[in-house]
Structure formats: C-alpha cells, structure tokens
Design a protein around this motif. Structure first.
Motif, PDB file in Angstrom:
ATOM      1  N   PRO A 113       0.813  -1.219   0.000  1.00  0.00           N
ATOM      2  CA  PRO A 113       0.000   0.000   0.000  1.00  0.00           C
ATOM      3  C   PRO A 113       0.846   1.270   0.000  1.00  0.00           C
ATOM      4  O   PRO A 113       1.911   1.318   0.595  1.00  0.00           O
ATOM      5  N   ASP A 114       0.316   2.312  -0.657  1.00  0.00           N
ATOM      6  CA  ASP A 114       1.014   3.588  -0.749  1.00  0.00           C
ATOM      7  C   ASP A 114       0.254   4.726  -0.075  1.00  0.00           C
ATOM      8  O   ASP A 114       0.861   5.709   0.357  1.00  0.00           O
ATOM      9  N   LEU A 115      -1.056   4.614  -0.018  1.00  0.00           N
ATOM     10  CA  LEU A 115      -1.895   5.641   0.598  1.00  0.00           C
ATOM     11  C   LEU A 115      -2.881   4.974   1.541  1.00  0.00           C
ATOM     12  O   LEU A 115      -3.334   3.855   1.299  1.00  0.00           O
ATOM     13  N   TYR A 116      -3.223   5.699   2.603  1.00  0.00           N
ATOM     14  CA  TYR A 116      -4.178   5.172   3.568  1.00  0.00           C
ATOM     15  C   TYR A 116      -5.241   6.235   3.838  1.00  0.00           C
ATOM     16  O   TYR A 116      -4.906   7.386   4.088  1.00  0.00           O
ATOM     17  N   PHE A 117      -6.508   5.827   3.773  1.00  0.00           N
ATOM     18  CA  PHE A 117      -7.626   6.745   3.952  1.00  0.00           C
ATOM     19  C   PHE A 117      -8.386   6.369   5.216  1.00  0.00           C
ATOM     20  O   PHE A 117      -8.833   5.233   5.373  1.00  0.00           O
ATOM     21  N   PHE A 118      -8.514   7.331   6.109  1.00  0.00           N
ATOM     22  CA  PHE A 118      -9.271   7.126   7.334  1.00  0.00           C
ATOM     23  C   PHE A 118     -10.694   7.632   7.069  1.00  0.00           C
ATOM     24  O   PHE A 118     -11.010   8.800   7.285  1.00  0.00           O
ATOM     25  N   GLU A 119     -11.524   6.730   6.534  1.00  0.00           N
ATOM     26  CA  GLU A 119     -12.921   7.034   6.238  1.00  0.00           C
ATOM     27  C   GLU A 119     -13.746   6.453   7.368  1.00  0.00           C
ATOM     28  O   GLU A 119     -13.667   5.262   7.647  1.00  0.00           O
ATOM     29  N   ILE A 120     -14.504   7.291   8.048  1.00  0.00           N
ATOM     30  CA  ILE A 120     -15.079   6.885   9.333  1.00  0.00           C
ATOM     31  C   ILE A 120     -16.602   6.928   9.299  1.00  0.00           C
ATOM     32  O   ILE A 120     -17.224   7.134   8.253  1.00  0.00           O
ATOM     33  N   GLY A 121     -17.225   6.750  10.468  1.00  0.00           N
ATOM     34  CA  GLY A 121     -18.665   6.796  10.590  1.00  0.00           C
ATOM     35  C   GLY A 121     -19.283   5.414  10.524  1.00  0.00           C
ATOM     36  O   GLY A 121     -18.624   4.425  10.182  1.00  0.00           O
ATOM     37  N   PRO A 122     -20.574   5.302  10.822  1.00  0.00           N
ATOM     38  CA  PRO A 122     -21.229   3.995  10.861  1.00  0.00           C
ATOM     39  C   PRO A 122     -21.452   3.381   9.492  1.00  0.00           C
ATOM     40  O   PRO A 122     -21.598   2.156   9.371  1.00  0.00           O
ATOM     41  N   SER A 123     -21.524   4.188   8.438  1.00  0.00           N
ATOM     42  CA  SER A 123     -21.730   3.666   7.082  1.00  0.00           C
ATOM     43  C   SER A 123     -20.393   3.595   6.348  1.00  0.00           C
ATOM     44  O   SER A 123     -19.490   4.399   6.587  1.00  0.00           O
ATOM     45  N   ILE A 124     -20.265   2.638   5.450  1.00  0.00           N
ATOM     46  CA  ILE A 124     -19.045   2.480   4.659  1.00  0.00           C
ATOM     47  C   ILE A 124     -19.319   2.993   3.255  1.00  0.00           C
ATOM     48  O   ILE A 124     -20.032   2.366   2.471  1.00  0.00           O
ATOM     49  N   GLU A 125     -18.783   4.171   2.953  1.00  0.00           N
ATOM     50  CA  GLU A 125     -19.028   4.788   1.646  1.00  0.00           C
ATOM     51  C   GLU A 125     -17.805   4.651   0.738  1.00  0.00           C
ATOM     52  O   GLU A 125     -16.677   4.882   1.172  1.00  0.00           O
ATOM     53  N   SER A 126     -18.024   4.299  -0.498  1.00  0.00           N
ATOM     54  CA  SER A 126     -16.929   4.117  -1.447  1.00  0.00           C
ATOM     55  C   SER A 126     -16.595   5.439  -2.132  1.00  0.00           C
ATOM     56  O   SER A 126     -17.412   6.358  -2.216  1.00  0.00           O
ATOM     57  N   PHE A 127     -15.357   5.527  -2.634  1.00  0.00           N
ATOM     58  CA  PHE A 127     -14.922   6.732  -3.331  1.00  0.00           C
ATOM     59  C   PHE A 127     -13.814   6.389  -4.322  1.00  0.00           C
ATOM     60  O   PHE A 127     -13.152   5.352  -4.219  1.00  0.00           O
ATOM     61  N   LYS A 128     -13.639   7.278  -5.299  1.00  0.00           N
ATOM     62  CA  LYS A 128     -12.586   7.124  -6.308  1.00  0.00           C
ATOM     63  C   LYS A 128     -11.368   7.919  -5.890  1.00  0.00           C
ATOM     64  O   LYS A 128     -11.483   9.014  -5.343  1.00  0.00           O
ATOM     65  N   VAL A 129     -10.176   7.372  -6.179  1.00  0.00           N
ATOM     66  CA  VAL A 129      -8.922   8.019  -5.810  1.00  0.00           C
ATOM     67  C   VAL A 129      -8.114   8.337  -7.064  1.00  0.00           C
ATOM     68  O   VAL A 129      -7.896   7.466  -7.917  1.00  0.00           O
ATOM     69  N   GLU A 130      -7.669   9.584  -7.181  1.00  0.00           N
ATOM     70  CA  GLU A 130      -6.755  10.004  -8.244  1.00  0.00           C
ATOM     71  C   GLU A 130      -5.554  10.683  -7.609  1.00  0.00           C
ATOM     72  O   GLU A 130      -5.655  11.269  -6.531  1.00  0.00           O
ATOM     73  N   ILE A 131      -4.399  10.607  -8.289  1.00  0.00           N
ATOM     74  CA  ILE A 131      -3.178  11.237  -7.782  1.00  0.00           C
ATOM     75  C   ILE A 131      -2.515  12.064  -8.882  1.00  0.00           C
ATOM     76  O   ILE A 131      -2.763  11.849 -10.076  1.00  0.00           O
ATOM     77  N   SER A 132      -1.688  13.019  -8.460  1.00  0.00           N
ATOM     78  CA  SER A 132      -0.990  13.867  -9.427  1.00  0.00           C
ATOM     79  C   SER A 132       0.313  14.371  -8.825  1.00  0.00           C
ATOM     80  O   SER A 132       0.421  14.552  -7.608  1.00  0.00           O
ATOM     81  N   SER A 133       1.283  14.615  -9.666  1.00  0.00           N
ATOM     82  CA  SER A 133       2.538  15.223  -9.225  1.00  0.00           C
ATOM     83  C   SER A 133       2.520  16.737  -9.393  1.00  0.00           C
ATOM     84  O   SER A 133       3.317  17.444  -8.779  1.00  0.00           O
ATOM     85  N   ASP A 134       1.581  17.259 -10.218  1.00  0.00           N
ATOM     86  CA  ASP A 134       1.610  18.683 -10.545  1.00  0.00           C
ATOM     87  C   ASP A 134       0.242  19.371 -10.493  1.00  0.00           C
ATOM     88  O   ASP A 134       0.116  20.532 -10.871  1.00  0.00           O
ATOM     89  N   ASN A 135      -0.799  18.665 -10.080  1.00  0.00           N
ATOM     90  CA  ASN A 135      -2.160  19.195 -10.030  1.00  0.00           C
ATOM     91  C   ASN A 135      -2.708  19.505 -11.410  1.00  0.00           C
ATOM     92  O   ASN A 135      -3.693  20.241 -11.543  1.00  0.00           O
ATOM     93  N   GLU A 136      -2.096  18.950 -12.427  1.00  0.00           N
ATOM     94  CA  GLU A 136      -2.592  19.131 -13.796  1.00  0.00           C
ATOM     95  C   GLU A 136      -2.869  17.788 -14.472  1.00  0.00           C
ATOM     96  O   GLU A 136      -3.923  17.602 -15.090  1.00  0.00           O
ATOM     97  N   ASN A 137      -1.928  16.883 -14.357  1.00  0.00           N
ATOM     98  CA  ASN A 137      -2.076  15.562 -14.968  1.00  0.00           C
ATOM     99  C   ASN A 137      -2.444  14.551 -13.876  1.00  0.00           C
ATOM    100  O   ASN A 137      -1.666  14.328 -12.946  1.00  0.00           O
ATOM    101  N   TRP A 138      -3.631  13.963 -14.011  1.00  0.00           N
ATOM    102  CA  TRP A 138      -4.171  13.100 -12.969  1.00  0.00           C
ATOM    103  C   TRP A 138      -4.190  11.641 -13.398  1.00  0.00           C
ATOM    104  O   TRP A 138      -4.437  11.329 -14.562  1.00  0.00           O
TER     105      TRP A 138
END
Length: 299
Positions: A89-114
C-alpha cells in the motif's frame, strides 16, 4: 521546525493499527479544492480542512472529519512530503462513521495531470498505486490526492464519504527553504542562517538511516533562463556539499544536485513577495525500501 515523529502506529476504529513510516509528516497538509455533493452534508460536517493532518476521530458526529456529500470531491496537497509507489500500500484513507461509503482516488505530481488509481470501498482503507499500471518511465513523486464520492450512501447529516485523514505510506520527506535564508541576492555562498537551518534538517534526516537525497535549486524569472539554471545549480551544489559534511558518518546517503531554474515556480512571478517564494532550495529524502517495512514488535 515542528516536532517530527517517524515510524508511528495509528489506531483504527476497529482497534487495529496501521503503520505509517514517516509518522506525523505523512498526512495531507491542506485542501486546495472542495466541491460539495448533492445532497450535501449539513454545515457542521462540511469543513474540508477537517481532513488535514493526523487522524483525530473519536466518535461519530464529533466534527473531526469532512463529509463530501453525494458525489462530492476534495483535493488535498502534501507540502512536507510526497509519496511514491512502494511494494504494498502507498496511501491510507481514514474514512469513518457507521456507514461504509466508497470513493474514487486520483493522484498527481503537478495538479494538472491526474492518474486514476481506482475505487476504495471505505472504512480504514489502503490503496496501491501499482493498480494503475503506470509505466516505469512515467513514475514520479506525487503531491496531490483527489477523492470523489461514488454515491453509495447519500442520506443523513453526513452524506457521502466521511474523511478524517489521508496518509502516505510510501512517503518521501520534503524539506523546503526560501533562498533568502540561505544565500544573499545572486550568491550561492551559504549564510550563517543557512547553516543553522541545515543543522535543523540534519536532525530530521538522520532518523532515516539510508536514503537518496536530492537537492534542487529554484529561482524566480528575473534574468535569463541560462543564468537562472546556473544559479540554481550552484545553490543546490552548495547545499549538497554542506549536507554531505554534516551527515558524514550519520547514515548511508547518496546525493544528487539538480537545477530547475525558473521552470517550476510555486506561484506566479508577479510580485516581489511571490518571487521570494519561488527562490528556494528543496531537499527530497527518498528512504531505502527497508525503511518502509513494518518493524517486528517485541513481546
């Protein structure tokens, strides 16, 4: 410099623990964009800055996190570290609360190319950059993470994914100092204030016993490109030489000096204040792969 504690364990809501090699350095430093979803969370849970820093969630509805809303999106930036693709693993997300909600993850080195890394199913979740099958020659050090809620649970006061913290497992230490603290104008001889600042950095770097250290010089846009490139390189080499001196015998380090001249400004070169921000030296410390391994706990 703020107190830095490497190799920390963080407790999850199920009372298990996750190991973060660079400790409290490893978490998102600020939020640069937030688009609330529809329906959105109520205002008490809509502060995106609640996702900055180390995880501090204790109980549901304690306002220690941001709720994105249905299909909401948040973009976080890391300033004192970046992250790379390591084994596991490279990233860890602390997503909390009683419900488990899914999400999409994108990364960038320059905030332009994702780069789309994929879906995370919520909870205390890790993701491996290698899922994106990035060609070796295109691998980089990343500084931006964008999270988009996937509308798996859109009701209640905290609609959408609830993000308490974003941590980098494959973290790279980033030390940045404005050039006026290091050098006089158009010079590359280290000032006394530079020696003091680099001594501070030494105390941080030696906590990583084996690493590649990359020093890059950056300038404003005054003068021509060739001059700025040369000035940036001379300044990077001056810092490299002093780091080599004060780190001698403290660990196993290799060094690389490089110059970007005026090509990578932090802000527009449209004021003296902004130009000062762009005149800087950045130090990246890339730990050896052994640094990322989970230590064996003694009984």
């Amino acid at each position: 410099m703020n107190l830095i504690k490497f190799k920390k364990y963080y407790r999850l809501k199920d009372h298990s623990e996750v190991f973060i090699p660079l400790g409290n350095v490893s978490f998102a430093d600020t939020i640069i964009d937030f688009k609330e979803g529809n329906p959105k969370a109520i205002p008490e849970y809509s502060d995106p800055l609640a996702a900055v820093g180390e995880p501090d969630y204790e109980k549901y509805l304690d306002q220690s996190y941001v709720s994105l809303g249905c299909q909401g999106q948040v973009t976080a930036v890391f300033k004192d570290n970046g992250f790379i693709d390591i084994e596991g693993p490279d990233l860890y997300f602390f997503e909390i609360g009683p419900s488990i909600e899914s999400f999409k993850v994108e990364i960038s080195s320059d905030n332009e190319n994702w780069i789309n890394i994929g879906r995370v199913d919520g909870g205390n979740s890790a993701i491996d950059i290698s899922r994106a099958n990035i060609p070796k020659e295109e691998e980089a050090i990343y500084y931006y993470v964008r999270i988009t809620d996937l509308a798996s649970f859109c009701s209640g006061p905290t609609a959408g994914a609830d993000i308490d913290a974003i941590g980098t497992v494959g973290a790279v230490l980033r030390l940045n100092v404005e050039a006026n603290l290091l050098f006089d104008t158009d010079k590359y001889d280290l000032k006394q204030t530079a020696l003091e600042k680099l001594e501070e950095f030494k105390d941080v770097i030696v906590q990583i016993p084996k690493a590649e250290i990359i020093i890059s010089g950056h300038t404003d846009s005054d003068a021509d490109d060739t001059y700025n490139y040369t000035l940036g390189m001379n300044r990077a080499k001056a810092v490299e030489s002093y780091l080599h001196q004060i780190l001698e015998g403290k660990g196993e380090y290799t060094y690389k000096a490089e110059s970007y001249g005026e090509r990578e400004p932090l802000v527009e070169n449209d004021s003296e204040r902004n130009k000062q921000k762009n005149r800087r030296v950045e130090i990246l410390v890339l730990p050896d792969k052994e640094f990322y391994k989970i230590p064996v706990k003694s009984d």
